[in-house]
Design a protein around this motif. Structure first.
Motif, PDB file in Angstrom:
ATOM      1  N   ASP A  11       0.832  -1.197   0.000  1.00 15.46           N
ATOM      2  CA  ASP A  11       0.000   0.000   0.000  1.00 15.46           C
ATOM      3  C   ASP A  11       0.869   1.250   0.000  1.00 15.46           C
ATOM      4  O   ASP A  11       0.607   2.199  -0.737  1.00 15.46           O
ATOM      5  N   CYS A  15       1.262   4.240  -3.059  1.00 17.15           N
ATOM      6  CA  CYS A  15       1.125   5.684  -2.871  1.00 17.15           C
ATOM      7  C   CYS A  15       2.424   6.415  -3.209  1.00 17.15           C
ATOM      8  O   CYS A  15       2.383   7.485  -3.818  1.00 17.15           O
ATOM      9  N   LYS A  44      -4.356   8.341  -0.657  1.00 15.90           N
ATOM     10  CA  LYS A  44      -4.670   7.121   0.096  1.00 15.90           C
ATOM     11  C   LYS A  44      -6.107   7.165   0.605  1.00 15.90           C
ATOM     12  O   LYS A  44      -6.828   6.173   0.550  1.00 15.90           O
ATOM     13  N   ASN A  48      -7.127   4.673  -1.931  1.00 14.97           N
ATOM     14  CA  ASN A  48      -6.070   3.766  -1.494  1.00 14.97           C
ATOM     15  C   ASN A  48      -4.974   3.701  -2.565  1.00 14.97           C
ATOM     16  O   ASN A  48      -4.371   2.674  -2.804  1.00 14.97           O
ATOM     17  N   TYR A 166      -2.375   9.541   7.396  1.00 13.57           N
ATOM     18  CA  TYR A 166      -1.716   8.848   6.288  1.00 13.57           C
ATOM     19  C   TYR A 166      -0.466   9.575   5.807  1.00 13.57           C
ATOM     20  O   TYR A 166       0.491   8.946   5.362  1.00 13.57           O
TER      21      TYR A 166
END
Length: 181
Positions: A11, A15, A44, A48, A166
């Motif tokens: 993940d 990003c 995000k 995501n 995030y």
């Protein structure tokens, strides 16, 4: 347990691939001091960091979930389906949101990006540019989901909190010019 670590790492990598474009376009619209990690945190939160067409009914596209019908007249030369174009539109939309913000804090800008300028009224009713006090003034409706109903106040106010959380994964650029809270 190792598969969870790999999923989390994946993940972050998804990003991070947008970091240079997000940084470039945000610095282009806001100036060199802009803490670009918040733009990555926004990706995000929005998707995501997946480059997708949303099922939101508005035709939002890309990692930044840009609604083409809203932005195509103001950005006629942008290919919203390209990574660079999507990140340019994100930065442009954020700058437009900051211009609408009566209080020049990033949490306000992000909430305008997500839920419109009504946050300005909530801050005015609160009498202070405080996230918690502004949220207490929120009187928005409810969105119905298959999993249950959710307050639009909760959705919009969680948006800025999540971006803040995030963003820490990508950088810790600090700016005296751009305050989050």
């Amino acid at each position: 347990m190792p598969s969870l670590l790999i999923a989390s790492q994946s993940d972050s990598d998804k990003c991070a691939q947008y970091a240079s474009s997000v940084a470039y376009w945000h610095k282009n619209y806001f100036g060199m001091e802009f803490p670009y990690q918040y733009g990555i945190g926004q990706l995000k939160q929005e998707s995501n960091c997946k480059f997708v067409k949303s099922k939101d009914g508005y035709g939002s596209v890309g990692a930044a979930q840009i609604t083409i019908s809203v932005w195509q007249k103001r950005l006629p030369d942008v290919d919203f389906w390209s990574v660079d174009g999507n990140m340019r539109a994100q930065a442009y939309a954020n700058k437009d949101s900051m211009n609408q913000a009566k209080v020049k804090k990033l949490w306000v800008m992000f909430q305008i990006y997500n839920g419109g300028g009504v946050v300005n009224t909530e801050i005015k009713s609160a009498g202070v540019a405080d996230w918690e006090k502004a949220k207490a003034q929120c009187r928005r409706g409810v969105t119905k989901y298959k999993s249950g109903d959710r307050s639009n106040c909760d959705i919009n106010y969680e948006y800025s909190q999540n971006i803040f959380k995030y963003a820490k994964e990508y950088s810790n650029v600090q700016s005296n010019q751009f305050r989050f809270w």
